[in-house]
Design a protein around this motif. Structure first.
Motif, mmCIF file in Angstrom:
data_model
loop_
_atom_site.group_PDB
_atom_site.id
_atom_site.type_symbol
_atom_site.label_atom_id
_atom_site.label_comp_id
_atom_site.label_asym_id
_atom_site.label_seq_id
_atom_site.Cartn_x
_atom_site.Cartn_y
_atom_site.Cartn_z
ATOM 1 N N THR A 35 0.797 -1.227 0.000
ATOM 2 C CA THR A 35 0.000 0.000 0.000
ATOM 3 C C THR A 35 0.828 1.276 0.000
ATOM 4 O O THR A 35 0.288 2.347 -0.272
ATOM 5 C CB THR A 35 -0.933 0.021 1.222
ATOM 6 N N CYS A 36 2.115 1.150 0.301
ATOM 7 C CA CYS A 36 2.939 2.356 0.456
ATOM 8 C C CYS A 36 4.073 2.452 -0.557
ATOM 9 O O CYS A 36 4.997 3.255 -0.392
ATOM 10 C CB CYS A 36 3.516 2.421 1.870
ATOM 11 N N GLY A 37 4.052 1.625 -1.585
ATOM 12 C CA GLY A 37 5.079 1.720 -2.621
ATOM 13 C C GLY A 37 6.469 1.522 -2.074
ATOM 14 O O GLY A 37 6.735 0.611 -1.295
ATOM 15 N N ASN A 38 7.384 2.407 -2.467
ATOM 16 C CA ASN A 38 8.780 2.300 -2.049
ATOM 17 C C ASN A 38 9.088 3.133 -0.809
ATOM 18 O O ASN A 38 10.248 3.397 -0.512
ATOM 19 C CB ASN A 38 9.707 2.724 -3.199
ATOM 20 N N ASN A 39 8.048 3.546 -0.105
ATOM 21 C CA ASN A 39 8.241 4.397 1.062
ATOM 22 C C ASN A 39 8.134 3.629 2.369
ATOM 23 O O ASN A 39 7.590 4.128 3.356
ATOM 24 C CB ASN A 39 7.220 5.554 1.050
#
Length: 335
Positions: A35-39
């Motif tokens: 849900t937060c990509g590459n973060n």
């Protein structure tokens, strides 16, 4: 979660995680990757582990074992930054900068410090244990994380982090650090309790190995531990955490691993006895852990791969950390 979220969480290198770690934290970490990509950043916080004496060779092995287990559970270094805290020196640098903004009265109020001071031999309680909440704040603020997966027992530390961030921002007249928000990782039925004392959380620090299920436990070990798990003198299966914490803990574990609600689990065992719940739970745990254990064996065969993941993770973490440190030092007038 809406907008650009930056997630950070850490886990101490205690070796092999137990089922409580997995259900309460690690499994949620895996979902956050989607849900937060590459973060998303996950750190093996070995500096925190030094607040108590560690045998060097054992600590080194535990760092590797924890990394292997995280990967086997589904943490993907292509989706997340996985790194060893001590390999990013900016953590300690920012801790010092934040220490100079933090009144000692705030640390005196920390519940875990007060409990340690009351139970431990005070002559052996070190400054690291006293100040580690500031290191925890530095861990979070170094990456300007906005959302932190935590258990309820860590909320006070996150509140301290917010207070430190607010103090820094106010003192230098900028919104440099965000105010991180909690992502409570111990929702309903995710707080797994000790098998020997169901009023306490399942913990690696418990000297009783029978009190926890490690994710590497063999089927025989799982069977023996669940069979001897503390329940009560009533044989019926119910979910009443206050009145029947032992049985309810087993129902919670069954629910968390099977995908069923606690009501559904209780319904499945209507008319049956606790021993049958224990047998059913044993099979659920063994089946659930099997693919994780197979992946652990596979990863352990390539030690160089694990080292490379940590090296790459530290490099990527430092790229982000260095930006924050430069900005903080510039505001402080020491850059």
């Amino acid at each position: 979660m809406a907008g650009a979220q930056r997630v950070f969480s850490g886990i101490q290198p205690s070796g092999v995680p137990h089922l409580g770690n997995y259900i309460g934290a690690i499994r949620n970490w895996v979902q956050l990757q989607k849900t937060c990509g590459n973060n998303v950043m996950y750190s093996i916080v070995d500096l925190h582990a030094l607040t108590v004496h560690q045998a060097p060779l054992l600590l080194k092995r535990n760092i590797k074992n924890m990394t292997v287990c995280l990967l086997a559970c589904g943490i993907d270094p292509k989706q997340s930054i996985v790194f060893q805290q001590s390999q990013v020196p900016e953590h300690c640098e920012l801790m010092w900068l934040l220490s100079c903004q933090t009144p000692n009265g705030w640390l005196n109020k920390m519940t875990q410090w007060k409990s340690k001071g009351a139970t431990d031999n005070k002559s052996f309680v070190n400054i690291g244990l006293y100040a580690y909440p500031i290191l925890m704040a530095a861990d979070i603020l170094l990456y300007k994380a906005t959302h932190i997966p935590v258990g309820a027992d860590q909320l006070q530390h996150l509140e301290l982090t917010c207070d430190i961030a607010h103090t820094f921002n106010s003192r230098y007249g900028v919104e440099f650090f965000p105010k991180p928000q909690p992502l409570l990782s111990e929702g309903k039925n995710q707080r797994i309790m000790s098998l020997r004392n169901p009023l306490q959380k399942m913990s690696k620090s418990d000297n009783q190995e029978m009190a926890r299920i490690d994710i590497t436990d063999t089927p025989d070990q799982v069977h023996n531990k669940i069979r001897k798990a503390v329940t009560d003198c009533t044989s019926a299966v119910t979910f009443e955490p206050e009145e029947r914490p032992g049985v309810s803990n087993l129902v919670s574990m069954y629910s968390a691993l099977s995908g069923k609600t606690t009501d559904e689990v209780v319904e499945d065992f209507t008319g049956k006895e606790t021993v049958e719940l224990k047998d059913g739970l044993t099979q659920v745990i063994i089946s659930y852990l099997k693919p994780i254990q197979e992946k652990i064996i596979e990863l352990e065969e390539d030690e160089g791969h694990i080292e490379q993941i940590l090296t790459d993770g530290a490099r990527r973490a430092r790229e982000r950390a260095s930006v924050t440190i430069r900005g903080a030092k510039e505001l402080l007038g020491i850059n």
